[in-house]
Scaffold this motif. Structure first.
Motif, short mmCIF file in Angstrom:
data_model
loop_
_atom_site.label_atom_id
_atom_site.label_comp_id
_atom_site.label_asym_id
_atom_site.label_seq_id
_atom_site.Cartn_x
_atom_site.Cartn_y
_atom_site.Cartn_z
N VAL A 105 0.84 -1.19 0.00
CA VAL A 105 0.00 0.00 0.00
C VAL A 105 0.88 1.24 0.00
O VAL A 105 1.86 1.32 0.76
CB VAL A 105 -0.93 0.02 1.23
CG1 VAL A 105 -1.73 1.31 1.28
CG2 VAL A 105 -1.85 -1.18 1.23
N LEU A 106 0.54 2.18 -0.85
CA LEU A 106 1.18 3.49 -0.90
C LEU A 106 0.16 4.49 -0.37
O LEU A 106 -0.97 4.56 -0.87
CB LEU A 106 1.57 3.84 -2.34
CG LEU A 106 2.23 5.19 -2.56
CD1 LEU A 106 3.62 5.22 -1.92
CD2 LEU A 106 2.32 5.48 -4.06
N TYR A 107 0.54 5.23 0.67
CA TYR A 107 -0.36 6.23 1.24
C TYR A 107 -0.07 7.57 0.57
O TYR A 107 1.04 8.09 0.64
CB TYR A 107 -0.19 6.31 2.76
CG TYR A 107 -0.64 5.03 3.42
CD1 TYR A 107 -1.99 4.81 3.69
CD2 TYR A 107 0.27 4.02 3.72
CE1 TYR A 107 -2.42 3.62 4.27
CE2 TYR A 107 -0.16 2.82 4.29
CZ TYR A 107 -1.50 2.64 4.56
OH TYR A 107 -1.92 1.46 5.11
N LEU A 108 -1.08 8.09 -0.10
CA LEU A 108 -0.96 9.30 -0.91
C LEU A 108 -0.98 10.55 -0.04
O LEU A 108 -1.32 10.48 1.15
CB LEU A 108 -2.09 9.32 -1.93
CG LEU A 108 -2.17 8.08 -2.83
CD1 LEU A 108 -3.32 8.22 -3.82
CD2 LEU A 108 -0.87 7.83 -3.55
N PRO A 109 -0.62 11.71 -0.62
CA PRO A 109 -0.57 12.95 0.17
C PRO A 109 -1.88 13.29 0.87
O PRO A 109 -1.86 13.90 1.94
CB PRO A 109 -0.22 14.01 -0.88
CG PRO A 109 0.54 13.27 -1.92
CD PRO A 109 -0.11 11.91 -1.98
N ASP A 110 -3.01 12.88 0.31
CA ASP A 110 -4.30 13.18 0.94
C ASP A 110 -4.68 12.16 2.02
O ASP A 110 -5.75 12.22 2.61
CB ASP A 110 -5.41 13.28 -0.10
CG ASP A 110 -5.71 11.97 -0.80
OD1 ASP A 110 -5.08 10.92 -0.48
OD2 ASP A 110 -6.58 11.97 -1.69
N GLY A 111 -3.79 11.17 2.27
CA GLY A 111 -4.02 10.16 3.29
C GLY A 111 -4.71 8.91 2.79
O GLY A 111 -4.82 7.92 3.52
N SER A 112 -5.17 8.92 1.54
CA SER A 112 -5.82 7.73 1.00
C SER A 112 -4.79 6.64 0.70
O SER A 112 -3.61 6.91 0.49
CB SER A 112 -6.63 8.07 -0.26
OG SER A 112 -5.77 8.53 -1.28
N ALA A 113 -5.27 5.40 0.71
CA ALA A 113 -4.40 4.24 0.48
C ALA A 113 -4.57 3.76 -0.96
O ALA A 113 -5.68 3.53 -1.42
CB ALA A 113 -4.76 3.12 1.45
N LEU A 114 -3.44 3.61 -1.67
CA LEU A 114 -3.44 3.12 -3.04
C LEU A 114 -2.77 1.75 -3.06
O LEU A 114 -1.58 1.64 -2.76
CB LEU A 114 -2.68 4.09 -3.96
CG LEU A 114 -2.55 3.67 -5.42
CD1 LEU A 114 -3.93 3.62 -6.09
CD2 LEU A 114 -1.63 4.63 -6.15
N PRO A 115 -3.53 0.70 -3.39
CA PRO A 115 -2.91 -0.62 -3.51
C PRO A 115 -1.91 -0.63 -4.68
O PRO A 115 -2.23 -0.18 -5.78
CB PRO A 115 -4.08 -1.56 -3.78
CG PRO A 115 -5.29 -0.81 -3.35
CD PRO A 115 -4.97 0.64 -3.59
N ILE A 116 -0.70 -1.10 -4.41
CA ILE A 116 0.36 -1.10 -5.41
C ILE A 116 1.09 -2.44 -5.40
O ILE A 116 0.91 -3.25 -4.49
CB ILE A 116 1.39 0.03 -5.17
CG1 ILE A 116 1.95 -0.02 -3.73
CG2 ILE A 116 0.80 1.39 -5.45
CD1 ILE A 116 3.41 -0.16 -3.68
N GLN A 117 1.94 -2.61 -6.40
CA GLN A 117 2.85 -3.74 -6.44
C GLN A 117 4.22 -3.21 -6.81
O GLN A 117 4.34 -2.37 -7.71
CB GLN A 117 2.39 -4.77 -7.47
CG GLN A 117 3.19 -6.05 -7.43
CD GLN A 117 2.61 -7.10 -8.35
OE1 GLN A 117 2.74 -6.98 -9.56
NE2 GLN A 117 1.98 -8.09 -7.76
N VAL A 118 5.25 -3.66 -6.11
CA VAL A 118 6.63 -3.28 -6.42
C VAL A 118 7.07 -4.14 -7.60
O VAL A 118 7.13 -5.36 -7.50
CB VAL A 118 7.56 -3.48 -5.21
CG1 VAL A 118 9.00 -3.14 -5.57
CG2 VAL A 118 7.09 -2.61 -4.04
N GLN A 119 7.35 -3.49 -8.73
CA GLN A 119 7.69 -4.20 -9.96
C GLN A 119 9.18 -4.48 -10.12
O GLN A 119 9.56 -5.55 -10.57
CB GLN A 119 7.21 -3.41 -11.18
CG GLN A 119 5.72 -3.38 -11.30
CD GLN A 119 5.16 -4.77 -11.50
OE1 GLN A 119 5.54 -5.47 -12.43
NE2 GLN A 119 4.28 -5.19 -10.63
N SER A 120 10.01 -3.49 -9.77
CA SER A 120 11.45 -3.71 -9.94
C SER A 120 12.24 -2.73 -9.09
O SER A 120 11.75 -1.68 -8.69
CB SER A 120 11.86 -3.58 -11.41
OG SER A 120 11.74 -2.25 -11.85
N VAL A 121 13.48 -3.13 -8.84
CA VAL A 121 14.47 -2.29 -8.18
C VAL A 121 15.66 -2.24 -9.12
O VAL A 121 16.21 -3.28 -9.47
CB VAL A 121 14.89 -2.88 -6.81
CG1 VAL A 121 15.96 -2.01 -6.17
CG2 VAL A 121 13.69 -3.02 -5.91
#
Length: 102
Positions: free
Chosen positions: A19-35
């Protein structure tokens, strides 16, 4: 704090949902694709090498960029600047993001 973050902090998340928490506090489900390590972008004398982390949203989002919060297994990135990349042939309904550490 950000100077202590290394690619190893992200490797356990590769291919996993988070989960990435956006500047407005909402949660965005994400996936880490690469490093991606970038040794040629590392500043001389730097203790940590430059690298980037690519993320994609698991659903539609209007988020473009800003200071976000990203929980990691051993620490939390708060705040960290996340920027959107163009879809360029990928699913246009999803968001594609990059975090750069140099």
């Amino acid at each position: 704090m950000l100077n202590l973050i290394t690619p190893e902090h992200f490797r356990p998340l590769l291919g996993h949902n988070s989960v990435l928490y956006l500047p407005d506090g909402s949660a965005l489900p994400i996936q880490v694709q690469s490093v991606r390590e970038a040794p040629r972008a590392t500043l001389p004398g730097s203790a940590r090498g430059a690298f980037s982390v690519l993320l994609n949203s698991l659903g539609p989002t209007d988020f473009v960029d800003g200071l976000c919060h990203l929980p990691l297994p051993d620490t939390n990135l708060d705040p960290v600047f996340v920027s959107r990349e163009p879809a360029m042939g990928r699913d246009a309904e999803r968001g594609y993001f990059c975090i750069v550490f140099n």
